[in-house]
Design a protein around this motif. Structure first.
Motif, PDB file in Angstrom:
ATOM      1  N   LYS A   1       0.847  -1.187   0.000  1.00  0.00           N
ATOM      2  CA  LYS A   1       0.000   0.000   0.000  1.00  0.00           C
ATOM      3  C   LYS A   1       0.885   1.241   0.000  1.00  0.00           C
ATOM      4  O   LYS A   1       1.247   1.726   1.054  1.00  0.00           O
ATOM      5  N   ASP A   2       1.294   1.680  -1.154  1.00  0.00           N
ATOM      6  CA  ASP A   2       2.020   2.944  -1.252  1.00  0.00           C
ATOM      7  C   ASP A   2       3.339   2.930  -0.473  1.00  0.00           C
ATOM      8  O   ASP A   2       3.513   3.661   0.503  1.00  0.00           O
ATOM      9  N   VAL A   3       4.264   2.109  -0.910  1.00  0.00           N
ATOM     10  CA  VAL A   3       5.547   1.967  -0.218  1.00  0.00           C
ATOM     11  C   VAL A   3       6.639   2.761  -0.930  1.00  0.00           C
ATOM     12  O   VAL A   3       6.804   2.642  -2.145  1.00  0.00           O
ATOM     13  N   SER A   4       7.364   3.573  -0.181  1.00  0.00           N
ATOM     14  CA  SER A   4       8.508   4.314  -0.723  1.00  0.00           C
ATOM     15  C   SER A   4       9.708   4.097   0.181  1.00  0.00           C
ATOM     16  O   SER A   4       9.571   4.047   1.403  1.00  0.00           O
ATOM     17  N   PHE A   5      10.886   3.930  -0.423  1.00  0.00           N
ATOM     18  CA  PHE A   5      12.115   3.833   0.371  1.00  0.00           C
ATOM     19  C   PHE A   5      13.319   4.073  -0.509  1.00  0.00           C
ATOM     20  O   PHE A   5      13.183   4.129  -1.733  1.00  0.00           O
ATOM     21  N   TYR A   6      14.475   4.276   0.121  1.00  0.00           N
ATOM     22  CA  TYR A   6      15.693   4.356  -0.687  1.00  0.00           C
ATOM     23  C   TYR A   6      16.815   3.598  -0.002  1.00  0.00           C
ATOM     24  O   TYR A   6      16.762   3.326   1.205  1.00  0.00           O
ATOM     25  N   ALA A   7      17.830   3.232  -0.798  1.00  0.00           N
ATOM     26  CA  ALA A   7      19.008   2.541  -0.259  1.00  0.00           C
ATOM     27  C   ALA A   7      20.250   3.207  -0.821  1.00  0.00           C
ATOM     28  O   ALA A   7      20.342   3.445  -2.024  1.00  0.00           O
TER      29      ALA A   7
END
Ligand SMILES: Nc1ncnc2c1ncn2[C@@H]1O[C@H](COP(=O)(O)OP(=O)(O)OP(=O)(O)O)[C@@H](O)[C@H]1O
Ligand SMILES: [Mg+2]
Length: 504
Positions: A273-279
């Protein structure tokens, strides 16, 4: 010679496979009503000795005394008849049959006219599942189940045979907390009835909780049998690996670099459900959550293994579209899957072929495979992971469970990707090898790669990660930033994972 208090005594047991002395004169015994833990590093011989007792490995030497009488374990049927039940480490279900069909395979109840009595079979299966508090549908195809659910089906199936001893070879490695609790309850019920349980697990805290006695093997040899109340986890580890281990989670300090992977607004029907992330480069980004939180689904979507409904991916700042694992590999992304049997290895192939797999297409186009170079490189990788095998010519299926997992890691390290995703990398892996895997992650980090680790083990996730995203029911419900890591508590992370605590 035999002691009447033992249900079974195994003495001086040795088993040899071509090039491998799997067991070298080991001992094991079991008392009715106890939980006897079998502990040892990957490849120590735990599964092998239990397969001797279950009549699978018949090429053993040594003696087995069963209820006071010497026996020869000649076949699975005979041993089952005697009262030996076993839930294998590698699950044995047929994917395109239903749960009930799998449970009664080869012994389906028949109607008077000689047809399969589906009604009775399904009802019997239902009862066995209810007995272990499982709500898995008995009529569903096994292919639709998660690894944990398959494990529960195996457990229910084993309950349908009456047994005096029930061997559980890493039963909890893929279970949810609820399933683990149901299993422990079941174990208590069985031991109260006098059944002896053999419990094989690499989860040390769990062993302390459920076990009465522990037998330790090291490298195919017998070390000791002890009361679990009388030893600490550190002492168990020292006996098992043959040296003291002090630092379980070695950490290296690296200044983070650029964002190598950014995911924006990933949506996938009910799962994400609307997932945002960074690495970032030079960082281990952890993903913590309970089983079923959507972490594996998220990583599979990033890797192009499953489609998304909407969302964007940026690799090194460039917007990209990843529709298949091949495209992901081309973009420099590697995914080490959690389920080695289904997605990680081709069991009939040898190790050399398995490690070469992700590179095969590129290697082929370059004037055929350079075998010698390829093999040397694979050997180096296998050595660095301390894969226990006589040679790379060994078929993957002949390796112990944990060593198979190490080969999966070799395979993906071979792709030399910039973004490496590890999904539950240490499941079923012994403490010594765990430390090796962490140090490999640390090396990748020092090499400026972005490492992503999905883990259900809180101590591991907190000990290894530089930043942590916490997921619950398909959403990111918590984020521990780099500068907050040193003050973070387990309570906070678990609070996010159960959605009891919310981010402000
Ligand atoms: N069928 C086989 N052919 C060849 N070698 C085998 C076979 N089965 C087991 N082995 C080898 O015997 C040794 C012991 O394996 P075993 O599966 O008993 O280890 P284990 O203690 O259960 O490890 P893990 O914790 O990884 O499951 C390993 O070196 C393994 O590779
Ligand atoms: Mg094993």
């Amino acid at each position: 010679m035999s002691n009447p208090k033992y249900l079974v005594e195994m003495n001086d047991i040795s088993v040899e496979f071509p090039g491998v002395k799997a067991l070298d004169g080991v001992h094991f015994n079991a008392i009715p009503g106890e939980v006897h833990v079998l502990l040892g590093e990957n490849g120590a011989g735990k599964s092998t000795i239990m397969k001797v007792l279950a009549g699978v490995n018949t090429n053993y030497t040594g003696t087995i005394i069963w209820k006071g009488e010497e026996i020869v374990a000649k076949s699975v049927e005979e041993q089952r008849e005697r009262g030996v039940g076993i839930i294998f480490q590698e699950l044995n279900l047929l994917d395109n049959l239903t749960v009930a069909e799998n449970m009664f395979l080869g012994r389906q109840p028949l109607t008077k006219s000689g047809n399969i009595d589906w009604k009775k079979m399904n009802a019997d299966a239902r009862k066995l599942l209810d007995d272990i508090h499982s709500d898995i549908d008995e009529k569903i195809q096994v292919s639709k189940l998660t690894v944990g659910q398959k494990q529960m089906v195996e457990i229910a199936k084993s309950m349908s045979y009456h047994c005096d001893i029930l061997i559980m070879d890493e039963p909890t490695s893929a279970l949810t907390e609820k399933e683990v609790n149901a299993l422990f309850e079941l174990i208590h019920r069985l031991t109260a009835e006098g059944v002896a349980i053999v419990y094989i697990s690499h989860r040390l805290a769990e062993i302390k909780q459920i076990g009465d006695r522990v037998t330790i093997f090291r490298d195919g040899k017998y070390v000791d049998t002890l009361n679990l109340k009388e030893i600490t986890i550190d002492q168990m580890v020292a006996l098992m690996v043959g040296r003291e281990m002090t630092n379980y989670y070695p950490k290296v300090d690296v200044e983070p670099g650029e964002v190598l992977l950014e995911v924006k607004n990933f949506k996938q029907n009910a799962t994400l459900k609307d997932v945002s992330f960074y690495a970032r480069a030079g960082e281990i980004t952890g993903f913590y959550g309970l089983m079923g939180a959507g972490r594996t689904e998220l990583m599979r979507a990033v890797f192009g293994a499953d489609p998304i409904d909407s969302g964007e991916v940026f690799v090194k700042g460039q917007k990209t579209v990843i529709k298949s694992p091949e495209q992901a590999v081309k973009q420099g992304i590697a995914l080490l899957t959690e389920d080695r049997k289904q997605q990680g290895l081709i069991l009939e192939f040898d190790l050399n072929q398995n490690i070469s797999l992700p590179n095969l297409s590129t290697a082929m186009t370059k004037f055929g495979l350079n075998h010698k170079k390829e093999t040397d490189n694979n050997q180096k990788l296998a050595d660095s992971m301390r894969v226990k095998t006589p040679s790379l010519m060994q078929k993957a299926k002949n390796l112990s469970g944990g060593n198979q997992q190490k080969v999966v890691i070799c395979k993906w390290l071979n792709t030399n990707s910039d973004i490496v995703i590890f999904d539950e990398p240490t499941r079923g892996i012994d403490v010594g090898a765990k430390a090796e895997i962490y140090s490999i992650m640390n090396e990748l980090k020092e090499d400026g790669k972005a490492v992503i680790m999905v883990s259900s083990e809180l101590a591991e996730c907190m000990g290894v990660s530089d930043r942590i995203y916490v997921m619950h029911e398909g959403e990111i419900t918590g984020l521990i930033e780099r500068d907050q890591m040193k003050d973070v508590t387990e309570e906070l992370v678990v609070g996010y994972a159960t959605a009891a605590t919310t981010m402000n």
